[in-house]
Design an enzyme around this catalytic site. Structure first.
Site, PDB file in Angstrom:
ATOM      1  N   ASP A  40       0.852  -1.187   0.000  1.00  0.00           N
ATOM      2  CA  ASP A  40       0.000   0.000   0.000  1.00  0.00           C
ATOM      3  C   ASP A  40       0.889   1.239   0.000  1.00  0.00           C
ATOM      4  O   ASP A  40       1.955   1.242   0.623  1.00  0.00           O
ATOM      5  CB  ASP A  40      -0.921   0.026   1.230  1.00  0.00           C
ATOM      6  CG  ASP A  40      -2.117   0.947   1.048  1.00  0.00           C
ATOM      7  OD1 ASP A  40      -3.226   0.444   0.804  1.00  0.00           O
ATOM      8  OD2 ASP A  40      -1.935   2.176   1.125  1.00  0.00           O
ATOM      9  N   THR A  90     -12.292   3.088  -6.695  1.00  0.00           N
ATOM     10  CA  THR A  90     -12.595   3.782  -7.951  1.00  0.00           C
ATOM     11  C   THR A  90     -13.705   4.793  -7.676  1.00  0.00           C
ATOM     12  O   THR A  90     -14.892   4.501  -7.867  1.00  0.00           O
ATOM     13  CB  THR A  90     -13.030   2.783  -9.048  1.00  0.00           C
ATOM     14  OG1 THR A  90     -13.894   1.794  -8.481  1.00  0.00           O
ATOM     15  CG2 THR A  90     -11.830   2.098  -9.663  1.00  0.00           C
ATOM     16  N   CYS A 265     -19.296   2.265  -3.132  1.00  0.00           N
ATOM     17  CA  CYS A 265     -19.788   1.241  -4.066  1.00  0.00           C
ATOM     18  C   CYS A 265     -21.152   1.616  -4.634  1.00  0.00           C
ATOM     19  O   CYS A 265     -21.256   2.099  -5.741  1.00  0.00           O
ATOM     20  CB  CYS A 265     -19.845  -0.125  -3.371  1.00  0.00           C
ATOM     21  SG  CYS A 265     -18.231  -0.796  -2.958  1.00  0.00           S
TER      22      CYS A 265
END
Length: 437
Positions: A40, A90, A265
């Site tokens: 990460d 995203t 989401c």
């Protein structure tokens, strides 16, 4: 010997790129069977993991302490892996267009450290075409390697439900796809190591990308319908929860409920699909209508806080309002894209600065993203109104006596139970002005 066999024999490693609510549990699950490198960008997060601390609460501190995952923020460590899983967020920009910078950035990092014979699998939710049309060119440019010759790609959408201890990576059927039959077979076998529920082999990468993005779009539309019903029934003086309980006795009635749709989401993914639809000349009607309804629900709740204050003969400006819960969903510390902040912003328009408490939320994240500072719940008293905004388990166990302690002693108690976790009749019988979606 196949790559799968080499991974199984611990001759090769798997890497996880992005160790958030999705990537970290995947890394921990694979590490029980094979060698895993967990990467990460966030060095501070990596240090927490190395210290045995799970800031996501997804697997718990004990699992982090005992895992064999090699946590690192050094991207060159990725060169020691041959099977890369990319699990980065995203999000969307303020204009609701896709922000692909995290997945593009991850592709550059993987590309710089890609070796021949590798497979790269993307898990991030995207619109159909992103893996092959955007990510592959970046991988090729950064690595100097040729896709299909030197390395291969696949797509396997994440289905982990943050905060859910039942539906986990191991118990949810995993969609897998590859650029050809060989890569599909390798990817399916690798995921089969940890996914007990089995894998579904999609016919191509675009099918797998589309399958994921419609899962959340479908849920978003169904919740939007419930929210619209809630608005209608509120105007008719009918309790929505009671209506849904009655309708739910029919075997084929879909049991969705009204609520605030946030997170990274359900509140985001439909915009990826409608963006791609616009590119091919189709303007979405159903999906975007649902999005508009859901995006406006924070404002709608705030308006009902104000209406309830007026009904209770309380002054609106500078009213003492407490909001309990700030995360985007129950029992999860994640505050990203929480719609509770929409309630806060709208209340401020009426001259109300709410007091906010959330014992589950990531306080540092909330302060960084929204400038919100939580108070200790035990310090809340003398309120004109209380908004029970998130159905954390800790809130569901509140007694009426505990709720009483939040309010001033005189005057009507205004309680907005957004998710309907309390018994409406009991509170109305005790003189509360009770409202829920």
């Amino acid at each position: 010997m196949s790559l799968y066999e080499k991974i199984l024999n611990k001759e090769e490693s798997i890497s996880l790129v992005g160790l958030g609510y999705v990537g970290m549990p995947i890394a921990v699950a694979f590490a029980k069977k094979v060698n895993v490198i967990g990467y990460d960008l966030n060095a501070k997060k990596i240090e927490l993991y190395k210290s045995g601390i799970d800031p996501t609460n997804e697997v718990g501190n004990e699992a982090i302490k005992n895992t064999t995952v090699e946590f690192t923020s050094d991207e060159t460590k990725l060169r020691n892996a041959k099977f890369h899983i990319v699990a980065v967020p995203t999000p969307v920009y303020d204009d609701h267009t896709p922000d692909l910078s995290p997945v593009e950035g991850a592709s550059r990092i993987v590309g710089r450290n890609l070796t021949k014979g590798s497979i790269v699998v993307f898990e991030s939710t995207v619109y159909p075409g992103v893996t092959e049309e955007i990510c592959v060119p970046i991988l090729e440019k950064e690595s100097g390697l040729k896709c299909g010759v030197d390395f291969k790609v696949g797509y396997s959408p994440e289905r982990i439900n943050p905060g859910d201890k039942v539906h986990r990576l191991e118990t949810i059927v995993k969609i897998v796809s590859g650029m050809d039959e060989e890569s599909l077979d390798e990817i399916a076998k690798v995921y089969g190591l940890v996914v007990e529920a089995g894998v579904h082999r999609a016919s191509c990468i675009k099918v797998a990308e589309a399958a994921k993005v419609i899962e959340n779009s479908q849920r978003d539309i169904n919740i939007a319908f419930m929210n619209e019903l809630s608005i209608i029934f509120n105007k008719l003086g009918i309790d929505t929860k009671s209506v849904l309980e009655a309708a739910g006795t029919k075997w084929n009635f879909l049991k969705f409920y009204p609520g605030l749709v946030g997170g990274h989401c359900i509140g985001v993914d439909p915009y990826y699909l409608t963006y791609k639809a616009e590119q091919v000349g189709y303007h979405s009607q159903v999906i975007l209508s649902g999005r508009r309804i859901n995006d406006d629900m924070g404002k709608y709740v705030a308006e009902n806080v104000v209406k309830s204050l007026i009904k209770a003969d309380k002054t609106v400006k500078n009213a003492r309002v407490a909001i309990l819960g700030f995360t985007f969903k129950e029992n999860c510390p994640d505050t990203r894209n929480t719609k509770i902040f929409d309630i806060v912003k709208e209340l401020r328009e009426y001259g109300i600065e709410p007091t906010i408490a959330d014992p589950i939320a990531d306080a540092e994240e909330a302060k960084h993203l929204y400038g919100i500072e939580f108070v200790d719940m035990d310090t809340i008293s003398g309120m004109d109104a209380v908004v029970l905004a998130v159905s954390h388990e800790a809130f569901a166990n509140f007694s009426m006596q505990r709720i009483d302690e939040f309010f001033e002693e005189e005057g009507k108690k205004v309680l907005l139970d957004i998710k309907g976790i309390l018994n409406r009749k009991e509170y109305e019988a005790e003189g509360y002005l009770y409202w829920r979606l």
